[in-house]
Design a protein around this motif. Structure first.
Motif, PDB file in Angstrom:
ATOM      1  N   SER A  59       0.923  -1.236   0.023  1.00  0.00           N
ATOM      2  CA  SER A  59      -0.003  -0.126  -0.089  1.00  0.00           C
ATOM      3  C   SER A  59       0.796   1.284  -0.138  1.00  0.00           C
ATOM      4  CB  SER A  59      -0.856   0.141   1.231  1.00  0.00           C
ATOM      5  OG  SER A  59      -0.274   0.043   2.334  1.00  0.00           O
ATOM      6  N   GLN A  62       1.767   1.896  -3.621  1.00  0.00           N
ATOM      7  CA  GLN A  62       0.655   1.735  -4.728  1.00  0.00           C
ATOM      8  C   GLN A  62       0.597   2.998  -5.639  1.00  0.00           C
ATOM      9  OE1 GLN A  62      -1.001  -1.506  -4.883  1.00  0.00           O
ATOM     10  NE2 GLN A  62      -1.311  -0.490  -7.052  1.00  0.00           N
ATOM     11  N   PRO A  94      -1.744  -4.331 -11.628  1.00  0.00           N
ATOM     12  CA  PRO A  94      -3.056  -3.872 -10.857  1.00  0.00           C
ATOM     13  C   PRO A  94      -4.176  -4.133 -11.925  1.00  0.00           C
ATOM     14  CG  PRO A  94      -1.745  -1.892 -11.686  1.00  0.00           C
ATOM     15  CD  PRO A  94      -0.873  -3.209 -12.191  1.00  0.00           C
TER      16      PRO A  94
END
Length: 343
Positions: A59, A62, A94
């Motif tokens: 995260s 990202q 992704p």
């Protein structure tokens, strides 16, 4: 195989993590078959920080991942009509990229292959739904996720390894992890007592990676720092070591059931194999004259194994285990009936 005819002039968008230049070998082979390959590293960068942050705290990274894939979309969307999107591993790509690329390229076939278990790469399970063809090297993952099973392969370079006067009775090459040092050290001691010579090469991605593992991974407290190498071997180096060695030692990760690349390199080079992976007994090339299975917690060896010569396997099986056979299964025919017998 008809793979050359099937891939000639096909446009392939290929994503793969960089792994000891294997991605380059795959690109070269696809281009040899006449395909037009557009390759991108699946990761935005290939340094140790990027690898670590993606695995430990994705995260935090990202935004960089998204920007990287957005730039790829912008650079390819109006230039080429792709026949295949081929993702090797599926660690990073992704979902938004897959969704938008499908809109831009509605006739493109999406293919995913993973040479890592889903236990080690859980993210890949979240994007499985986007792919038309899904294959894994892990037999347990193939059954659990109902996808095609296809083991790894050997490179063409191993076909050229000839039998010579052997300098080493046993050869171990591998990234330093888990109980590899413990097991190989035990085998090294056994070899010394039996007048056999062993060569071991333990690769570590970097000194910072080593320090991190030394602190947080109890298995690394056993590693002798002086025996670690922070430089990965080139293909020519590995092939030359195989040329000098009679038996290859394979120590798979304890959390993986899939057969390692070392297994298939040994087959390609027609070398005998000692392995900790019991799954190998299910495969059509298994022959106890060539392959000796050991218990990782109770290593027992037999000197007689080193005295006999390698016995050739059937040519059709040998061909299936080549990179050409691997690509045939990925792009043309998964040969489920053949490989499912190994599950």
């Amino acid at each position: 195989m008809i793979i050359g005819e099937a891939l000639k002039n096909k446009n392939i968008l290929f994503f793969s993590v960089q792994t000891f230049d294997l991605e380059k070998e795959i690109v070269n082979k696809l281009e040899e078959f006449g395909a037009n390959v557009h390759y991108y590293d699946e990761r935005p960068a290939n340094n140790n920080f990027t690898k670590g942050i993606i695995r430990l705290k994705r995260s935090f990274y990202q935004n960089i991942i998204d920007k990287y894939y957005r730039n790829i979309l912008n650079s390819i969307s109006k230039t080429v009509i792709f026949d295949f999107l081929f993702v090797n591993k599926g660690e990073v790509v992704p979902a938004f990229f897959l969704e938008e690329f499908k809109i831009l390229q509605p006739d493109c076939e999406f293919i995913l292959y993973t040479w890592d278990s889903f236990n080690n790469n859980k993210y890949a399970t979240t994007i499985l739904k986007y792919f038309n063809r899904k294959l894994t090297f892990d037999p347990e993952d193939a059954v659990k996720y109902k996808i095609n099973f296809r083991p790894l392969f050997y490179l063409d370079a191993y076909k050229d390894v000839k039998n010579e006067v052997f300098e080493y009775d046993t050869l171990f090459l591998g990234t330093a992890h888990s109980d590899r040092y413990k097991i190989s050290s035990e085998i090294g001691q056994w070899c010394a007592k039996n007048n056999l010579k062993i060569f071991c090469y333990y690769y570590m991605q970097g000194r910072l990676v080593y320090l991190y593992k030394r602190i947080f991974d109890k298995t690394f407290k056993q590693f002798d720092y002086r025996k670690l190498s922070f430089k990965s071997l080139k293909l020519d180096d590995i092939v030359n070591l195989y040329r000098k060695s009679k038996v290859i030692l394979d120590i798979n990760h304890p959390n993986q059931k899939g057969l390692t690349m070392r297994t298939f390199e040994a087959i390609g080079a027609r070398r005998k194999l000692i392995t900790t992976n019991k799954e190998i007994a299910k495969f059509p090339f298994y022959n106890p004259t060539n392959i000796y299975i050991i218990e990782r917690d109770n290593v027992l060896l037999d000197k007689a194994f080193f005295k006999t010569d390698y016995q050739d396997i059937e040519n059709n099986v040998y061909d299936k285990l080549s990179m050409e056979g691997w690509l045939y299964n990925i792009f043309i025919d998964a040969e489920e009936s053949f490989w499912n017998k190994c599950l």
